[in-house]
Write a protein that holds these residues in place. Structure first.
Motif, PDB file in Angstrom:
ATOM      1  N   ALA A 117       0.790  -1.210   0.014  1.00  0.00           N
ATOM      2  CA  ALA A 117       0.069   0.103  -0.136  1.00  0.00           C
ATOM      3  C   ALA A 117       0.891   1.153   0.000  1.00  0.00           C
ATOM      4  N   LYS A 120       2.079   1.966  -3.259  1.00  0.00           N
ATOM      5  CA  LYS A 120       0.954   2.366  -4.490  1.00  0.00           C
ATOM      6  C   LYS A 120       0.852   3.685  -4.027  1.00  0.00           C
ATOM      7  N   ILE A 121       0.629   4.179  -2.823  1.00  0.00           N
ATOM      8  CA  ILE A 121       0.410   5.442  -2.380  1.00  0.00           C
ATOM      9  C   ILE A 121       1.510   6.470  -2.840  1.00  0.00           C
ATOM     10  N   HIS A 124       1.296   7.057  -6.578  1.00  0.00           N
ATOM     11  CA  HIS A 124       0.410   8.063  -7.026  1.00  0.00           C
ATOM     12  C   HIS A 124       0.731   9.631  -6.690  1.00  0.00           C
ATOM     13  N   LEU A 125       1.161   9.696  -5.350  1.00  0.00           N
ATOM     14  CA  LEU A 125       1.506  11.054  -4.867  1.00  0.00           C
ATOM     15  C   LEU A 125       2.280  11.570  -5.713  1.00  0.00           C
ATOM     16  N   LEU A 206      -7.276  -6.284   5.722  1.00  0.00           N
ATOM     17  CA  LEU A 206      -7.979  -5.974   4.417  1.00  0.00           C
ATOM     18  C   LEU A 206      -8.919  -4.776   4.263  1.00  0.00           C
ATOM     19  N   HIS A 207      -9.306  -4.370   5.624  1.00  0.00           N
ATOM     20  CA  HIS A 207     -10.004  -3.107   5.905  1.00  0.00           C
ATOM     21  C   HIS A 207      -9.298  -2.003   6.143  1.00  0.00           C
ATOM     22  N   LEU A 208      -8.399  -2.198   6.935  1.00  0.00           N
ATOM     23  CA  LEU A 208      -7.750  -1.075   7.437  1.00  0.00           C
ATOM     24  C   LEU A 208      -6.251  -1.366   7.646  1.00  0.00           C
ATOM     25  N   ILE A 209      -5.590  -0.393   6.656  1.00  0.00           N
ATOM     26  CA  ILE A 209      -4.034  -0.579   6.926  1.00  0.00           C
ATOM     27  C   ILE A 209      -3.459   0.838   7.601  1.00  0.00           C
ATOM     28  N   GLN A 219      -1.147  10.026   5.878  1.00  0.00           N
ATOM     29  CA  GLN A 219      -2.358   8.916   5.667  1.00  0.00           C
ATOM     30  C   GLN A 219      -3.695   9.691   6.074  1.00  0.00           C
ATOM     31  N   LEU A 222      -4.611  12.747   4.160  1.00  0.00           N
ATOM     32  CA  LEU A 222      -4.951  12.202   2.771  1.00  0.00           C
ATOM     33  C   LEU A 222      -6.510  11.772   2.615  1.00  0.00           C
ATOM     34  N   ARG A 223      -7.110  11.504   3.772  1.00  0.00           N
ATOM     35  CA  ARG A 223      -8.603  11.395   3.867  1.00  0.00           C
ATOM     36  C   ARG A 223      -9.449  12.593   3.645  1.00  0.00           C
ATOM     37  N   PRO A 227      -4.565  14.995  -2.812  1.00  0.00           N
ATOM     38  CA  PRO A 227      -3.294  14.553  -2.634  1.00  0.00           C
ATOM     39  C   PRO A 227      -2.246  15.226  -2.690  1.00  0.00           C
TER      40      PRO A 227
END
Ligand code: HEM
Ligand code: FES
Lengths: 275, 129
Positions: A117, A120-121, A124-125, A206-209, A219, A222-223, A227
């Motif tokens: 993750a 990937k972030i 994209h940034l 799976l639902h929260l990293i 992080q 970013l919510r 970005p």
């Protein structure tokens, strides 16, 4: 602690990190990053130990470097008398972003859920940066097209640049006393034996990293923000202040700016931690 | 600034650009990689789905649909919540319907779809990534 001491500890930690990193590289495989990191952690003799040594010496390097820079801001008159000294400061302060990126790419190299993750972030940034975006991505990440090849290269390259800037350029020679080296090594080894370097199990989150500890504030931001604002401009603020410190230090707002930035960052970090 | 020092600065800038050119020119190109085909060797009964690393394949009423698992926010791999039939992103909690339609979170955009064909022997699917 005196300034010279923190500089020495940072150098010792970097040396331990680089040596343990090269050792890990013997069993690490860029094409199978997660499998090889898991193998190092679980089946290869002393693998977990060396991962821990590498992990903790790297954290120590980053933290002690920040402490060292912070201490030096207290005796700026020494550096700032001449233009040459001010430029020296700005060049040496590049070790901070270099160290941060070396640390960050370390998490990506592990390539567990968190590492994937993070990679990937980051990609994209970087691509979100206007004009230079794709060039920065090709230089620093490019995981979507190159796998971890470039991440691995940059991890080692930035370590080398940190070492070069800190010794060859900054102090003109390697200054690490035998005692300081042994103390640092002992602290790293004890911490490493007590607390293993983390690695996520497959499907664990799976639902929260929750990303690397120093990335948690970004992080959270970013919510809520674009970005480019949360991921590039905001983290650049303290780096820019540190780099330009010799020129800005007489401005009254600079310490409050740093204090406000840190408060926002700590609050955002706590919010992500509490999720 | 004197004219002499200005010319010197300009020459240095040109020299720097000349040094950067072969480096950046070497780093930028992406080697050609043909589009990948993922072969699924089973026929899914209507209403069921299959979770793959890069997409989730649904056997919907109107035919097979492959929804990408790459989040449209910053690219994390979204998880499929089987009970709620929704995608959720572990990084900043964007949510999407099973068909990729955006629900909430910072992503704003729908998840893209990949082209799906029936495989040549008719016993499975080919997904083009
Ligand atoms: C020449 C120097 C270095 C080499 C060859 C190297 C090599 C490696 C390798 C192969 C890994 C993957 C191992 C694994 O995850 O099991 C790794 C992970 C890592 N590296 Fe380095 N590294 C070097 C320097 C550094 C420096 C200077 C830092 C920090 C500033 C750093 C921080 C990390 C971190 C945090 C990890 C993840 C640790 C883990 O979970 O195992 N490395 N490095
Ligand atoms: S990457 Fe999916 S919500 Fe941010």
């Amino acid at each position: 602690m005196r300034i010279e001491k923190t500089g020495e500890i940072a150098t010792a930690a970097l040396l331990i990190s680089a040596l343990s990193g090269f050792l890990l590289a013997y069993q690490y495989e860029v094409a199978e990053p997660f499998i090889s990191a898991t193998a190092i952690e679980t089946v290869i003799p002393f693998g977990a130990f060396w991962r821990s040594v590498h992990f903790w010496s790297s954290q120590a390097f980053f933290l002690v470097l920040i402490l060292h820079i912070w201490q030096c801001t207290g005796s700026m008159d020494r550096f700032c008398r001449h233009r040459k000294g001010r430029i020296h400061w700005t060049v040496v302060s590049l070790t901070l972003p270099l160290a941060m990126y070396a640390l960050f790419t370390g998490y990506v190299l592990r390539f567990d859920g968190t590492g994937q993750a993070a990679g990937k972030i980051a990609e994209h940034l970087l691509l979100n940066v206007p004009i230079a975006g794709s060039m920065l991505d090709r230089m620093l990440m490019a995981t979507s097209t190159e796998g971890l090849n470039r991440v691995y290269t940059v991890h080692i390259l930035f370590t080398a640049l940190c070492w070069g800037l800190g010794t060859w350029y900054h102090t003109r020679r390697v200054i690490v006393g035998r005692k300081i080296f042994l103390y640092t090594l002992t602290a790293v080894v004890i911490t490493g034996v007590l607390i293993h370097a983390p690695i996520d199990l497959p499907g664990q989150n799976l639902h929260l990293i929750k990303g690397p500890w120093f990335f948690l504030g970004i992080q959270e931001l970013l919510r809520h923000m674009a970005p480019i604002t949360a991921g590039i401009i905001f983290p650049m603020i303290p780096l820019a202040i540190v780099a330009l410190f010799p020129w800005l230090r007489k401005r009254s707002g600079i310490y409050s700016a740093l204090a406000i930035w840190s408060s926002v960052y700590i609050i955002a970090t706590v919010v992500t931690l509490a999720r | 600034m004197t004219r002499r020092s200005l010319i010197k600065k300009m020459l240095m800038a040109i020299a720097a650009a000349l040094c950067a050119w072969p480096v950046i020119g070497f780093i930028m190109p992406v080697r050609y990689r043909p589009p990948r085909k993922v072969l699924i060797r089973e026929k899914l009964p209507k209403g069921s789905f299959l979770i793959e690393p890069e997409f989730v394949l649904f056997a919907s009423e109107t035919g097979p649909v492959a929804v990408s698992r790459t989040c449209t926010h910053l690219g994390c791999t979204v998880s499929f919540d089987e009970t709620r039939k929704q995608f959720i992103c572990p990084c900043h909690q964007s949510m999407f319907h099973w068909n990729g339609k955006y629900i909430s979170g910072p992503a704003q955009k729908d998840l893209p779809r990949f082209e799906v064909k029936t495989s040549e022997d008719g016993k499975g699917y080919v997904v083009l990534i």
